[in-house]
Design an enzyme around this catalytic site. Structure first.
Site: not given
Length: 161
Positions: A48-50
């Site tokens: 989700t972060c990337s």
């Protein structure tokens, strides 16, 4: 206790990897006298972060700065080598600050830490975004659903500016 709108950020020192090597950057240096968007992720290179959270801020960097923001920073409980590699691979190096909260001391001081991984990765930061003016939290957006970057995403932040 979790930090709230109107609170002053606690003093902290981060490390950031630059072309000249790692440098220390304090909350005072980053936030005093400035209007800064800060967002936190549980970990660099995580899905989700990337794939969602970071790209939104990179794609909307100019729109955010055009709204009177002086700087944008992402913080994660990772070391500065990992954060530097993430900055490089994402195309974000030199566009936003990639801050290493290597020992989770900042996340803990904010009350936004926890063992969120469920997979043995240890203490991480919760996912959030905030607008900070002269070291004081003006808006705070904490994700309640793991794997989501909606209330803390760039589009939501732009609406608040």
């Amino acid at each position: 206790m979790t930090i709230a709108v109107g609170d002053k950020l606690p003093a902290a020192t981060f490390k950031e990897k630059t072309a000249d090597g790692p440098v220390e950057i304090t909350t005072e240096q980053l936030f005093n006298g400035k209007r800064v968007v800060l967002f936190a992720v549980p970990g660099a290179f995580t899905p989700t972060c990337s794939l969602n959270h970071l790209p939104g801020y990179l794609e909307n960097r100019d729109a955010i700065l055009a709204k009177g923001v002086d700087d944008i920073a992402v913080v994660a409980v990772n070391d500065w080598h990992v954060m530097g590699a993430w900055a490089q691979s994402s195309g974000g190096m030199g566009k936003i600050h990639f801050l290493a909260d290597w020992d989770a001391s900042f996340a803990k001081a904010l009350g936004l830490d926890g063992d969120l991984s469920g997979g043995g990765l240890g203490v991480r930061s919760r996912r959030y975004s905030m607008l900070v003016e002269d070291g004081v939290v003006k808006s705070l957006n904490i994700e309640e659903t793991p794997g989501q970057a909606t209330v803390s995403g760039a589009a939501a932040m732009i609406e608040q500016l």
